[in-house]
Scaffold this active site. Structure first.
Site, PDB file in Angstrom:
ATOM      1  N   ASP A   1       0.853  -1.185   0.000  1.00 44.24           N
ATOM      2  CA  ASP A   1       0.000   0.000   0.000  1.00 44.24           C
ATOM      3  C   ASP A   1       0.894   1.242   0.000  1.00 44.24           C
ATOM      4  OD1 ASP A   1      -2.930   1.043   0.567  1.00 44.24           O
ATOM      5  OD2 ASP A   1      -1.568   2.208   1.847  1.00 44.24           O
TER       6      ASP A   1
ATOM      7  N   ASN B   1      -1.776  12.604  -4.318  1.00 42.56           N
ATOM      8  CA  ASN B   1      -2.643  12.894  -5.462  1.00 42.56           C
ATOM      9  C   ASN B   1      -3.254  14.282  -5.351  1.00 42.56           C
ATOM     10  OD1 ASN B   1      -3.016  11.400  -7.740  1.00 42.56           O
ATOM     11  ND2 ASN B   1      -4.655  10.122  -6.949  1.00 42.56           N
TER      12      ASN B   1
ATOM     13  N   ASP C   1      -0.616   9.275 -11.388  1.00 42.39           N
ATOM     14  CA  ASP C   1      -0.578   8.179 -12.362  1.00 42.39           C
ATOM     15  C   ASP C   1       0.859   7.768 -12.658  1.00 42.39           C
ATOM     16  OD1 ASP C   1      -3.301   8.227 -12.458  1.00 42.39           O
ATOM     17  OD2 ASP C   1      -3.444   9.260 -14.397  1.00 42.39           O
TER      18      ASP C   1
ATOM     19  N   GLU D   1      -4.458   2.387  -4.725  1.00 42.36           N
ATOM     20  CA  GLU D   1      -3.022   2.489  -4.483  1.00 42.36           C
ATOM     21  C   GLU D   1      -2.481   1.214  -3.849  1.00 42.36           C
ATOM     22  OE1 GLU D   1      -5.007   4.467  -0.875  1.00 42.36           O
ATOM     23  OE2 GLU D   1      -5.374   4.329  -3.020  1.00 42.36           O
TER      24      GLU D   1
END
Length: 410
Positions: free
Chosen positions: A279, A287, A296, A323
């Site tokens: 993770d 983000n 991305d 993620e």
């Protein structure tokens, strides 16, 4: 594995350069010659088929040519020994030798020219024998010339422009030797009209046959290209069905099937099977502050790191969620799985992707949970998933940016 190899569907439909040439040639309604590129390919692709046809019909042509020895005896009794010598001792051996030469691969491409020359020599010999004979019916040899033209243009189907050369050459020769024919003028005119009409009809038929043959070749070639493109498109659709569009890693759908297959194998063979849950720490903050485009790119970089370190045939790297990633390691015990996790962590640290909003570090970090089992028939894949998931949450609860192993303290 398909890791990192995801392509857009549009890539499968990229136009084959040959396809444009094919369509251009199909639009040429009356043409009997393609562009230089297509013409070379056409000759290369059809020469073996043509040769096979020529080889079979060649013996039939030799048989018919010698069968007319009967006409020599009936129409030209004064010179039939000369005619027979020419047919059996000269012409037939030359034809057989020529076909034997054309059978060699290096001379195969000259077979059309060779056949055209042989047919011309056959027709010319009939006219020559008619001139040499003083028999009243010798002039009827023009029927043989007509048959030569028909056989070459319609049965053998030599290419159109070769057929034009053959017909034109034999008709001109027929006209040139008229003064030496010992037959009435009305019969001379009649024979000329017959040879001319046969030549025109044969050329029209030959033109239509070759045109359709070429167009059928183009259609078949286009069907092959379409089939190849469809196969590529289907292959890419299959990849998309099992892979994540952004990272190219396997998706969760494929992971479930792959885990089930490897689990059954591990139960059967009593082998270890391991999972690493990964993770990205505080990815939402990354983000929100660095932008989705940067997010991305970050996901792609992590996916590439996974595939660089996990590449055995039974293994799989999976984008499990937004993620979250999973690494499935077949026939791998706990120590080996921990080594792989540490190697992944080391490579990610080397990337040093800046993360100015992470409470953990100034760069992107990950938390990992590792679990391993030698399953028996009472165990299920969900048991392994639960162990790895719990290990991941222990790593996150312990402060993130670390690896926790099932059954051991972080």
């Amino acid at each position: 594995m398909i890791q990192g190899s995801h392509k857009a569907i549009a890539g499968a439909s990229r136009r084959d350069p040959l396809e444009a040439e094919i369509e251009k040639s199909l639009l040429q309604q009356g043409g009997l010659r393609f562009s230089p590129v297509m013409e070379r390919k056409y000759i290369h692709d059809t020469i073996e088929h043509r040769f096979g046809t020529y080889r079979v019909l060649f013996w039939f042509a030799v048989f018919l040519f010698n069968l007319f020895a009967i006409s020599d005896y009936v129409l030209t009794p004064d010179i039939y020994p000369v005619a027979w010598f020419f047919r059996f001792a000269l012409a037939t051996p030359v034809m057989i030798a020529a076909m034997a030469l054309a059978s060699r691969q290096r001379f195969r491409r000259y077979i059309i020219h060779l056949l055209t020359l042989l047919f011309f020599m056959g027709g010319a010999s009939l006219l020559l024998l008619a001139v040499l004979s003083s028999a009243p019916n010798a002039g009827h040899s023009y029927t043989g010339v007509a048959l030569v033209i028909l056989f070459a243009a319609i049965v053998i189907r030599i290419p159109f422009w070769h057929a034009v050369a053959l017909c034109g050459g034999l008709f001109l020769l027929h006209l040139l030797i008229f003064p030496w024919f010992q037959m009435p003028t009305d019969l001379i005119v009649h024979s000329a009209l017959v040879v001319f009409s046969v030549a025109v009809i044969s050329l029209l038929g030959n033109y239509r046959i070759e045109r359709e043959f070429r167009r059928a070749y183009l259609r078949a070639l286009k069907m092959k290209i379409d089939a190849r493109q469809l196969e590529g498109l289907n292959r890419q659709l299959e990849e998309m069905a099992v892979s994540d569009p952004l990272t190219g890693l396997f998706n969760r759908r494929h992971f479930d099937a792959h885990l089930d297959a490897e689990w059954r194998s591990a139960v059967r063979e009593q082998l270890s099977i391991s999972l690493i849950f990964i993770d990205i720490d505080h990815f939402k903050l990354y983000n929100d502050n660095h932008g989705h485009q940067a997010g991305d790119l970050c996901l792609k970089q992590i996916a590439d790191t996974l595939t660089e370190n996990v590449h055995r045939p039974g293994d799989a790297c999976v984008r499990y969620g937004g993620e979250e990633f999973v690494v499935l390691l077949a026939n791998t015990n706990m120590d080996q799985a921990l080594y792989v996790a540490q190697k992944i962590q080391s490579h990610l640290q080397a990337l040093a992707i800046p993360h100015g909003y992470s409470p953990v570090a100034g760069e992107v970090t990950v938390s990992m949970g590792v679990a391993s089992m030698v399953p028996d028939r009472d165990d299920t894949p969900e048991d392994l998933l639960e162990k790895a998931d719990k290990s991941l949450y222990r790593a996150k609860d312990a402060g993130r940016n670390r690896i926790c192993v099932d059954g051991l303290p972080c």
